[in-house]
Design an enzyme around this catalytic site. Structure first.
Site, PDB file in Angstrom:
ATOM      1  N   SER A 152       5.088  -7.872  -1.842  1.00  0.00           N
ATOM      2  CA  SER A 152       5.311  -7.552  -0.431  1.00  0.00           C
ATOM      3  C   SER A 152       4.397  -8.345   0.494  1.00  0.00           C
ATOM      4  CB  SER A 152       5.104  -6.053  -0.195  1.00  0.00           C
ATOM      5  OG  SER A 152       6.087  -5.332  -0.887  1.00  0.00           O
ATOM      6  N   ASP A 190      12.137  -7.085   1.615  1.00  0.00           N
ATOM      7  CA  ASP A 190      11.238  -8.168   1.206  1.00  0.00           C
ATOM      8  C   ASP A 190      11.601  -8.697  -0.183  1.00  0.00           C
ATOM      9  OD1 ASP A 190      10.450  -5.723   0.137  1.00  0.00           O
ATOM     10  OD2 ASP A 190       8.322  -5.968   0.635  1.00  0.00           O
TER      11      ASP A 190
HETATM   12 MG    MG Z   1       5.714  -2.426   2.007  1.00  0.00          MG
HETATM   13 ZN    ZN Z   2       6.519  -3.140  -5.070  1.00  0.00          ZN
END
Ligand code: MG
Ligand code: ZN
Length: 358
Positions: free
Chosen positions: A83, A295
């Site tokens: 992330s 993401d």
């Molecule tokens: Mg996050």
């Molecule tokens: Zn993760």
């Protein structure tokens, strides 16, 4: 006579062009779009598919106008990301190494889209259901080599371009190794203890640290919900200025790491509600762009079968970590068509930056 006619024609067209430019500029100065960027952490296509069928084959995602796909790999040989790297790619337009925030792989500090928009007169806000110093929100304001430097990230938030924030992690502001109490020391931010105080505060910068550490899951009773925080944030923005809001469904990722479908679906439904609220806002405020993306995907989820009549699915999982599968980008409203196609995750930054450069 002919010369005169040409002269007046040129003069007239100059005036028209000049007038046009003036009115367009006057228009654009106040008509940069509001931008709501929703990031479901780990919310890949299978997560959305699972949510869709469990919710009776209808979600907020049906309301978007365009769909794109992004390649999520980091600046590494491995095609996996985390992330921090993926958040930095989206927020700052450069791929970096996993774990790094707001810096490229050579440790050069990057400018985030939030910072660029702030420079264009935007108001800015971040909401997360993790701590506010966690990788995804931090990618929009922090510049650190390691995402785990939570106390440093908290310090950076205090002097950042962020105007409003809601998220967990109070301990990184008040129980610090350097002994500082950022809440007491902050001259810029007013800290509030609940959404009612957030709503009624007149301060230009407001922080609401909802929990000491990470907020609990929804199944464990988390309040406020993402939708509640988002509704207050949308009220908070001054209607005379455009705004940028990043809204993260943080715990979809954690459900994926746990391969826990019940956890996943509850977090997905909350994220879905935040999308509905954003799209309702955009329908009432046409100069608004809403983007929902992820993401990366988490868990290697597949929806192996299910039942349309009782809204159930049969889930299977491929990993306890992240996968490199492309993730979708849904868009609605102002310049939304720009987000269709297949492209690198860094392009989200460049497409957003383009919208405010013309
Ligand atoms: Mg996050
Ligand atoms: Zn993760």
């Amino acid at each position: 006579m002919k010369t005169n006619f040409i002269f007046y024609s040129i003069l007239l067209s100059c005036c028209l062009v000049f007038n046009n430019t003036l009115s367009q500029n006057a228009d654009r100065d106040f008509k940069y779009p509001n931008i709501i960027l929703l990031i479901g952490d780990g919310n890949g296509l299978s997560q959305i598919s699972a949510g869709n069928y469990v919710m009776g084959n209808q979600t907020a995602f049906d309301r978007f106008e365009f769909v794109g796909l992004i390649k999520v790999h980091a600046d590494e040989v491995s095609i996996l990301t985390d992330s921090a790297a993926a958040g930095t790619a989206i927020a700052c337009g450069k791929k970096t190494k996993s774990g790094m925030l707001g810096m490229d792989a050579e440790k050069n500090e990057l400018t985030s889209i939030l910072e660029i928009l702030k420079g264009k007169g935007y108001q800015t806000g971040l909401i997360a259901t993790s701590t506010i110093v966690h990788a995804t929100p931090a990618a929009f304001y922090a510049k650190v080599e390691a995402r785990s430097e939570y106390e440093l990230i908290a310090s950076q938030l205090m002097s950042s371009s962020v105007d409003f924030f809601v998220g967990g992690g109070e301990k990184y502001f008040i129980e610090r190794e350097d002994g500082k109490n950022l809440i007491k020391e902050s001259k810029q931010f007013e800290f509030v203890d609940n959404l009612d105080d957030f709503r009624s505060s007149q301060s230009e910068k407001i922080g609401y640290l909802t929990h000491e550490n990470n907020p609990p899951s929804l199944l464990e009773g988390r309040t406020p919900t993402l939708g509640e925080s988002l509704s207050v944030l949308l009220e908070k923005f001054d209607s005379n200025k455009p705004f940028f809001a990043m809204v993260e469904g943080s715990q979809i990722d954690w459900a994926g790491h746990d391969n826990d479908i019940e956890f996943l679906i509850s977090e997905f439904k909350e994220f879905n509600q935040a999308i509905d609220i954003s799209l309702d806002f955009a329908e009432n405020n046409p100069s608004t762009l809403v983007i929902a993306t992820a993401d990366h995907e988490t868990g290697g989820l597949s929806v192996n079968n299910g039942n349309l009549e009782n809204n159930t699915i049969i889930d299977a999982w491929g990993t306890g970590g992240h996968t490199a599968t492309f993730v979708p980008v849904f868009s609605f409203g102002y310049d939304a068509i720009e987000f269709s196609g297949l492209y690198e995750n860094t392009e989200i930054f460049h497409k957003l930056k383009n919208i405010v450069s013309h």
